[in-house]
Each structure stands twice: as structure tokens, then as C-alpha cells.
Design a protein around this motif. Structure first.
Motif, PDB file in Angstrom:
ATOM      1  N   LEU A  11      -0.828  -8.927  -5.253  1.00  0.00           N
ATOM      2  CA  LEU A  11      -1.574  -7.742  -4.839  1.00  0.00           C
ATOM      3  C   LEU A  11      -1.781  -7.769  -3.328  1.00  0.00           C
ATOM      4  O   LEU A  11      -2.297  -8.754  -2.787  1.00  0.00           O
ATOM      5  N   LEU A  12      -1.409  -6.688  -2.650  1.00  0.00           N
ATOM      6  CA  LEU A  12      -1.523  -6.606  -1.196  1.00  0.00           C
ATOM      7  C   LEU A  12      -2.481  -5.471  -0.827  1.00  0.00           C
ATOM      8  O   LEU A  12      -2.293  -4.321  -1.244  1.00  0.00           O
ATOM      9  N   HIS A  13      -3.477  -5.801  -0.025  1.00  0.00           N
ATOM     10  CA  HIS A  13      -4.574  -4.867   0.265  1.00  0.00           C
ATOM     11  C   HIS A  13      -4.231  -3.892   1.388  1.00  0.00           C
ATOM     12  O   HIS A  13      -3.281  -4.079   2.156  1.00  0.00           O
ATOM     13  N   GLN A  14      -5.046  -2.860   1.496  1.00  0.00           N
ATOM     14  CA  GLN A  14      -4.926  -1.884   2.576  1.00  0.00           C
ATOM     15  C   GLN A  14      -5.659  -2.399   3.818  1.00  0.00           C
ATOM     16  O   GLN A  14      -6.427  -3.365   3.751  1.00  0.00           O
ATOM     17  N   SER A  15      -5.451  -1.743   4.945  1.00  0.00           N
ATOM     18  CA  SER A  15      -6.177  -2.044   6.178  1.00  0.00           C
ATOM     19  C   SER A  15      -7.453  -1.203   6.208  1.00  0.00           C
ATOM     20  O   SER A  15      -7.445  -0.054   5.767  1.00  0.00           O
ATOM     21  N   PRO A  16      -8.555  -1.763   6.763  1.00  0.00           N
ATOM     22  CA  PRO A  16      -8.739  -3.107   7.306  1.00  0.00           C
ATOM     23  C   PRO A  16      -9.417  -4.041   6.304  1.00  0.00           C
ATOM     24  O   PRO A  16     -10.182  -4.912   6.702  1.00  0.00           O
ATOM     25  N   GLN A  17      -9.130  -3.866   5.024  1.00  0.00           N
ATOM     26  CA  GLN A  17      -9.812  -4.656   4.011  1.00  0.00           C
ATOM     27  C   GLN A  17      -9.127  -6.001   3.806  1.00  0.00           C
ATOM     28  O   GLN A  17      -8.336  -6.444   4.641  1.00  0.00           O
ATOM     29  N   ASN A  18      -9.436  -6.669   2.725  1.00  0.00           N
ATOM     30  CA  ASN A  18      -8.893  -7.992   2.444  1.00  0.00           C
ATOM     31  C   ASN A  18      -8.819  -8.167   0.939  1.00  0.00           C
ATOM     32  O   ASN A  18      -9.097  -7.227   0.175  1.00  0.00           O
ATOM     33  N   SER A  19      -8.456  -9.333   0.480  1.00  0.00           N
ATOM     34  CA  SER A  19      -8.239  -9.552  -0.949  1.00  0.00           C
ATOM     35  C   SER A  19      -9.498  -9.376  -1.787  1.00  0.00           C
ATOM     36  O   SER A  19      -9.421  -9.251  -3.012  1.00  0.00           O
ATOM     37  N   ARG A  20     -10.656  -9.339  -1.134  1.00  0.00           N
ATOM     38  CA  ARG A  20     -11.896  -9.117  -1.874  1.00  0.00           C
ATOM     39  C   ARG A  20     -11.884  -7.772  -2.594  1.00  0.00           C
ATOM     40  O   ARG A  20     -12.549  -7.597  -3.620  1.00  0.00           O
ATOM     41  N   MET A  21     -11.115  -6.805  -2.063  1.00  0.00           N
ATOM     42  CA  MET A  21     -11.081  -5.482  -2.686  1.00  0.00           C
ATOM     43  C   MET A  21     -10.417  -5.521  -4.061  1.00  0.00           C
ATOM     44  O   MET A  21     -10.561  -4.574  -4.850  1.00  0.00           O
ATOM     45  N   TRP A  22      -9.690  -6.602  -4.392  1.00  0.00           N
ATOM     46  CA  TRP A  22      -8.946  -6.665  -5.643  1.00  0.00           C
ATOM     47  C   TRP A  22      -9.645  -7.475  -6.728  1.00  0.00           C
ATOM     48  O   TRP A  22      -9.013  -7.797  -7.742  1.00  0.00           O
ATOM     49  N   LEU A  23     -10.909  -7.805  -6.561  1.00  0.00           N
ATOM     50  CA  LEU A  23     -11.573  -8.643  -7.565  1.00  0.00           C
ATOM     51  C   LEU A  23     -11.486  -8.043  -8.966  1.00  0.00           C
ATOM     52  O   LEU A  23     -11.156  -8.741  -9.931  1.00  0.00           O
ATOM     53  N   ASP A  24     -11.775  -6.755  -9.090  1.00  0.00           N
ATOM     54  CA  ASP A  24     -11.713  -6.117 -10.409  1.00  0.00           C
ATOM     55  C   ASP A  24     -10.280  -6.068 -10.931  1.00  0.00           C
ATOM     56  O   ASP A  24     -10.029  -6.282 -12.127  1.00  0.00           O
ATOM     57  N   MET A  25      -9.340  -5.800 -10.062  1.00  0.00           N
ATOM     58  CA  MET A  25      -7.951  -5.694 -10.485  1.00  0.00           C
ATOM     59  C   MET A  25      -7.386  -7.065 -10.858  1.00  0.00           C
ATOM     60  O   MET A  25      -6.603  -7.185 -11.819  1.00  0.00           O
ATOM     61  N   ILE A  26      -7.780  -8.100 -10.127  1.00  0.00           N
ATOM     62  CA  ILE A  26      -7.369  -9.453 -10.500  1.00  0.00           C
ATOM     63  C   ILE A  26      -7.847  -9.766 -11.907  1.00  0.00           C
ATOM     64  O   ILE A  26      -7.094 -10.265 -12.756  1.00  0.00           O
ATOM     65  N   ALA A  27      -9.119  -9.466 -12.165  1.00  0.00           N
ATOM     66  CA  ALA A  27      -9.687  -9.746 -13.485  1.00  0.00           C
ATOM     67  C   ALA A  27      -8.979  -8.939 -14.574  1.00  0.00           C
ATOM     68  O   ALA A  27      -8.760  -9.433 -15.689  1.00  0.00           O
ATOM     69  N   ARG A  28      -8.589  -7.706 -14.264  1.00  0.00           N
ATOM     70  CA  ARG A  28      -7.960  -6.855 -15.280  1.00  0.00           C
ATOM     71  C   ARG A  28      -6.593  -7.391 -15.715  1.00  0.00           C
ATOM     72  O   ARG A  28      -6.234  -7.313 -16.891  1.00  0.00           O
ATOM     73  N   PHE A  29      -5.822  -7.922 -14.781  1.00  0.00           N
ATOM     74  CA  PHE A  29      -4.455  -8.330 -15.094  1.00  0.00           C
ATOM     75  C   PHE A  29      -4.309  -9.824 -15.357  1.00  0.00           C
ATOM     76  O   PHE A  29      -3.210 -10.276 -15.723  1.00  0.00           O
ATOM     77  N   ALA A  30      -5.379 -10.594 -15.169  1.00  0.00           N
ATOM     78  CA  ALA A  30      -5.259 -12.054 -15.290  1.00  0.00           C
ATOM     79  C   ALA A  30      -5.031 -12.527 -16.720  1.00  0.00           C
ATOM     80  O   ALA A  30      -4.643 -13.682 -16.924  1.00  0.00           O
ATOM     81  N   ASP A  31      -5.249 -11.674 -17.713  1.00  0.00           N
ATOM     82  CA  ASP A  31      -5.013 -12.101 -19.094  1.00  0.00           C
ATOM     83  C   ASP A  31      -3.518 -12.141 -19.429  1.00  0.00           C
ATOM     84  O   ASP A  31      -3.113 -12.732 -20.435  1.00  0.00           O
ATOM     85  N   ARG A  32      -2.689 -11.519 -18.553  1.00  0.00           N
ATOM     86  CA  ARG A  32      -1.246 -11.477 -18.815  1.00  0.00           C
ATOM     87  C   ARG A  32      -0.414 -12.099 -17.706  1.00  0.00           C
ATOM     88  O   ARG A  32       0.702 -12.541 -17.948  1.00  0.00           O
ATOM     89  N   TYR A  33      -0.965 -12.113 -16.506  1.00  0.00           N
ATOM     90  CA  TYR A  33      -0.164 -12.511 -15.354  1.00  0.00           C
ATOM     91  C   TYR A  33      -0.905 -13.535 -14.493  1.00  0.00           C
ATOM     92  O   TYR A  33      -2.139 -13.617 -14.518  1.00  0.00           O
ATOM     93  N   THR A  34      -0.138 -14.285 -13.714  1.00  0.00           N
ATOM     94  CA  THR A  34      -0.710 -15.099 -12.652  1.00  0.00           C
ATOM     95  C   THR A  34      -0.850 -14.178 -11.447  1.00  0.00           C
ATOM     96  O   THR A  34       0.136 -13.813 -10.801  1.00  0.00           O
ATOM     97  N   VAL A  35      -2.079 -13.765 -11.166  1.00  0.00           N
ATOM     98  CA  VAL A  35      -2.330 -12.760 -10.134  1.00  0.00           C
ATOM     99  C   VAL A  35      -2.673 -13.475  -8.826  1.00  0.00           C
ATOM    100  O   VAL A  35      -3.550 -14.338  -8.787  1.00  0.00           O
TER     101      VAL A  35
END
Length: 552
Positions: free
Chosen positions: A30-54
Motif C-alpha cells: 500500500l502506497l500513501h498519498q502526499s503529504p501523508q504516510n503509512s498511518r493513513m492505511w491502518l484500517d485498510m491494513i487490518a481489512r486485508f490482513a486476513d488474506r494477504y501479507t500487507v
């Protein structure tokens, strides 16, 4: 079921790159937008972690990642840097998703490394034209330079709100208006913090996106790809600019927001990753330390210094630190509370091992959400000592109010503690602690951003007057003013601390610390002999009571 999201640093050449990862299965980046960082993907990481190495890295120069040594990095440079991180982690095949700037990088990765990308998803592809690139340019990205009066904070607050009203944010014509939900006070604060944490480096990612005006490569993409344009995204207007796409590259308007996009991703990734092997976040570039959450370079580091940037997961949360192997002894360096953590440039060289944690609530440890009481602080500090092999004798070096944690650390370390060095200790008595607490900046978020001004004024004036005295001529310190850059760096930490700032100082700056330090029976030394930093000579008086009064 809750998902455990891990954080770590990897070293790429002389840079340290921060990332988050969770789950198991084929790799999804997962690659974030500017000027944010990987913190913006916490919910998305949790959503896909049951199937993938995120895996979600912080783009160079954003979040906790070091910038590239390139004045104006291109999207191709950022794509190369992304693949270098995956190489260091031992990830060969992966699906990649990106939003806005991250979407450009993701598409470039897919185009440049088709043999490694199993699928591509972009949320809002930015197909800027040459005319827009020239028009936006510097006007969209003015330099971020701290001003002595803090006026840059008020500008930043207004600028981040404005980007929800107009695109580009500086164009207030009706033709540039956007009918989308405006920032809330909380989301404005989060957006402001994303920029404050990286300063002028915020222009790097944005600039790369605006300079990226060649889009014909999309027609040559080989992996199965999905280019999503959500309704309400200003980049929806860029959809007609895309070149003719092959059948396996779909461009679509999503009417149902993020939920609809995720449903499309489920279908695409389910097919594309069905036969992919599970990934494992390991690799020689990730770590050879005991807990697997840091970076250790046994060769002594790319510059021979041996410094490592690391994350330690402990009972109170993720603690970031700088460490360096050494011999004979260990220096445990505690930065001042409410100030920027110390890095290698501020830590003297020598043969001793060094551990310099970002204290909870600060820097890379700011995501710890526990109460910042003595127990939390001491627990986190002690956890970082395990990153250095052996049980070397310890010297504690504390700066400012961090001296308040030394007594509890001394008890925990026992005979390992050989010496205490005090840099500008806060040694308060009587009502001074109460006065300090009463004068701390109000942390409540204000709709017009006034809390930023509160933090700036307190931080600047605490250098000019003793912060535990009521403002008066007697409280005035006859010293030079701090630089705007120094004040800005510390204001970032105060804003990270927020409402936890006052209880943190209440414990660390409690009255009677001088007596508690003296009673430890451990040699004390001064890290600085400047009388201007010693309120009423209390530190000198404390040292004069000790058998060892040498200065380091």
C-alpha cells in the motif's frame, strides 16, 4: 478479531525507511498519498490482513522515513526506492495499491517491474498535463519555512482547510470549487501534523506528482490493473485523459466510495493472487536483532558509524530508538520531554554502546497511546536496553525534565547503574510545578487553529523565561532567542503529546527531585556547566553534595 500491525525500519543504503506490516498470504503493498504516510492505511491494513501479507512503507521523506538524496525526486525515483524496500524485505512478487501520488508510484512500479507485480490498483490516477505542471508548480508548493512569530502555522492550518474547498487550493474561483465534505477540526489537525512532521520535505512527493506528465505507459501495463476514480475526487476529471488501455487494464468510476472500491479490489486480487505464494517479511535488510523489529548492520553501518534506527515492541507499545554497539559500557540517553528526540548528530562519539529512545509520546514513539506516567516511560526505556548485547554497566544521561525518570530507572537497573549525567535538569520545589502546569499550552483543538499559536508561544517563551515562574522581570532569562527551526521542531512534539502533556510533566517535574537524586547514592555529573541553564544554581548545589563532581 483485532489485527496486530507491526512497525519496523529497514536500511536502504544510508537511509532508514519506516514501514508497517501485518497478516499472512501473498504480498499486498500500500502506497500513501502526499503529504501523508503509512498511518493513513491502518484500517485498510487490518481489512486485508486476513488474506494477504500487507506492507505499507512511508514514502521517502514522509512519516518516519529518511528522504532520498535527490533535490527533486521523480515518480521513477520513488518507484525504484519502493522496490528497494521490498528487496530488503525479501519480497519478490507482490500486488501494489496506491492513492494519488502513491497511485502514480504504484503504476510506475507495475510498468518498470512487470515480472514482479501480480496486480495493480490505483485510487485516483493523477494525469496532469504539461500546462498544469507549469501552472501548479511552485505556487501549489511554497517553501515551508518556520517564522519567528509562528505565522507559518496559521498559514498551514488555512491551507489544509482550503484544499477541501478548491482544487488547486489557491484557486478560489467558482470553476475550481469542490462539492465535498470539508475538513473537521480533528482532520485538519491531522493534515497539519502530516506536514509539520516532515517540514519542507512535504514538497518532494507533491512535486514528483506534478512533474509526472507522461502517461502513455499505462497502455503498456502487463499486470491485471484497476484504475479507480471515486465520485468526489478532483482527479475524476483526469479519467478522459488516459490513453487507450488494454483489456486487462480497467478504468472505472466508483459511485460507492471506498467501500465500493474495496469490493472491486476483493474481486481483482482474489483472482490475481490465487496462485501466488505466501510472502514473509524477513530479509537481511530488515533485521538481525533478537526481536525482528529493528535494523542492525553488523558491518557498522554504511558510513561506518554503526548507528541503527529501530523499533522495539514492548508492553506499552512500539518504541523507536537509535542505538549503537560498543564496548565496556552503555550510555542510555533520554531526550528532554516535550522536545525533539535526539539522533546520531546530537550524540557524542565514543567507544561505549549507546541507546537513545524516542520517549513515549514523542517522535517515532508518538503512537503509543498509554498514559504517559512514570510506569509507561520507565517500562519503554528499559525495553530498549535489550537491543544492546550483554549486560554492560550503564550511564544514564538525562536532558531537561527527563531527569524525573532517573530515580525509578536507578531502582530497576540496580548495580548496573554506574553514573548519572544531568543536562539542564528541571529541579523544582514548592509551587513551581503547579505554576508550570498552569502555564502549559491548552491542548484542545480549536476550529481556527488557535491551539497551534498556544503551543508556539509557550515553546518560544519557555526559552526566554523560566517556564515554572509567573511571567515577570524576575522570570526573564537573559539568553538569546531560540531559532524558529528549534521552536518548530519542539512544537511538533507538544502537539503530538496533546492532552497527555500536562500529566506527563506533572509526574516528571514533581517537587523534590534533587533530594531523590541525591539519595540514590550514584555519582552525579553535569552535562553542561552553563549557569544560564541552572535555575538558582540548584544543579550545581546538587553536584557539590556528591563525591564525583566531574563534568563530562
Amino acid at each position: 478479531m483485532s489485527v496486530c500491525i507491526h512497525r519496523r525500519f529497514v536500511r536502504i543504503g544510508q537511509r532508514h525507511v519506516h514501514l508497517r506490516h501485518a497478516g499472512q498470504g501473498p504480498a499486498l503493498v500500500l502506497l500513501h498519498q502526499s503529504p501523508q504516510n503509512s498511518r493513513m492505511w491502518l484500517d485498510m491494513i487490518a481489512r486485508f490482513a486476513d488474506r494477504y501479507t500487507v506492507i505499507a512503507p512511508d514514502t521517502p521523506g514522509f512519516g518516519y522515513s529518511d528522504p532520498l538524496e535527490i533535490a527533486e525526486p521523480s515518480i521513477a525515483d520513488l518507484a525504484t526506492a519502493t522496490v528497494a524496500v521490498l528487496d530488503a524485505l525479501g519480497i519478490d512478487r507482490f500486488a501494489v495499491f496506491g492513492m494519488h501520488t502513491g497511485g502514480l508510484v504504484a503504476a510506475q512500479v507495475a510498468a518498470a517491474y512487470p515480472e514482479r507485480v501480480s496486480a495493480l490498483v490505483v485510487d485516483g490516477y493523477a494525469a496532469f498535463t504539461r500546462e498544469e505542471s507549469a501552472l501548479y508548480g511552485d505556487r501549489y508548493l511554497p517553501p515551508f519555512v518556520p517564522a519567528w512569530d509562528g505565522s507559518h502555522l496559521r498559514w498551514l492550518w488555512s491551507r489544509m482547510r482550503e484544499q477541501k474547498y478548491f482544487f488547486p487550493w489557491y484557486d478560489d474561483r467558482a470553476e475550481a470549487a469542490m462539492a465535498i465534505d470539508p475538513h473537521t477540526t480533528a482532520s485538519t489537525h491531522e493534515a497539519v501534523m502530516d506536514v509539520l512532521e516532515v517540514g519542507d520535505a512535504y514538497r518532494a512527493g507533491y512535486g514528483a506528482a506534478f512533474r509526472h506528465v507522461e502517461h502513455g505507459f499505462l497502455s503498456t501495463l502487463q499486470p491485471p490493473s484497476l484504475l479507480v476514480f471515486r465520485r468526489g475526487d478532483p482527479l475524476l476529471a483526469h479519467l478522459p485523459r488516459l490513453p487507450a488501455l488494454p483489456a486487462h487494464v480497467q478504468a472505472t468510476v466508483e459511485e460507492n466510495g471506498i467501500a465500493g472500491m474495496h469490493a472491486r479490489m476483493d474481486a481483482l486480487l482474489g483472482d490475481a493472487l490465487a496462485t501466488e505464494a505466501p510472502a514473509s517479511v524477513t530479509g537481511s535488510g530488515a533485521s538481525s536483532d533478537a526481536d525482528g523489529d529493528g535494523v542492525r548492520d553488523p558491518s557498522g553501518g554504511p558510513d561506518g558509524s554503526g548507528w541503527s534506527r529501530r523499533i522495539v515492541a514492548c508492553a506499552v507499545g512500539d518504541v523507536a530508538l537509535w542505538s549503537r554497539d560498543g564496548v565496556d559500557s552503555l550510555r542510555l540517553v533520554l531526550h528532554a520531554l516535550g522536545e525533539r528526540p535526539l539522533g546520531p548528530a546530537a550524540l557524542a562519539a565514543g567507544t561505549a554502546a549507546v541507546v537513545a529512545p524516542d520517549l513515549p509520546g514523542h517522535g517515532g514513539s508518538s503512537e503509543i497511546d498509554a498514559d504517559l506516567d512514570v510506569r509507561t516511560m520507565v517500562s519503554a526505556i528499559l525495553a530498549t536496553l535489550g537491543t544492546v548485547p550483554g549486560r554492560l554497566p550503564v550511564t544514564i544521561e538525562s536532558h531537561g525534565a527527563a531527569a524525573g525518570y532517573v530515580p525509578a530507572l536507578a531502582v530497576a537497573l540496580g548495580e548496573r547503574l554506574q553514573r548519572i549525567v544531568l543536562h539542564r535538569p528541571w529541579l523544582l520545589e514548592g509551587d513551581e510545578t503547579a505554576t508550570l502546569l498552569a502555564q502549559l499550552p491548552d491542548p484542545r483543538l480549536l476550529r481556527a487553529g488557535g491551539h497551534l499559536d498556544e503551543a508556539w508561544q509557550w515553546e518560544r517563551e519557555r526559552h526566554l523565561m523560566w517556564p515554572w515562574l509567573a511571567p515577570s522581570a524576575a522570570a526573564r532569562r537573559t539568553v538569546a532567542a531560540p531559532t524558529p527551526a528549534q521552536v518548530n521542531a519542539n512544537v511538533v512534539e507538544l502537539l503530538r503529546l496533546g492532552e497527555r502533556c500536562k500529566p506527563m510533566f506533572r509526574e516528571a517535574a514533581a517537587p523534590g527531585l534533587a533530594g531523590r537524586l541525591s539519595a540514590l547514592g550514584v555519582p552525579l555529573a553535569a552535562g553542561s556547566s552553563a549557569s544560564a541553564d541552572d535555575y538558582l544554581g540548584r544543579a550545581a548545589a546538587l553536584l557539590n553534595q556528591q563525591p564525583d563532581t566531574s563534568h563530562s
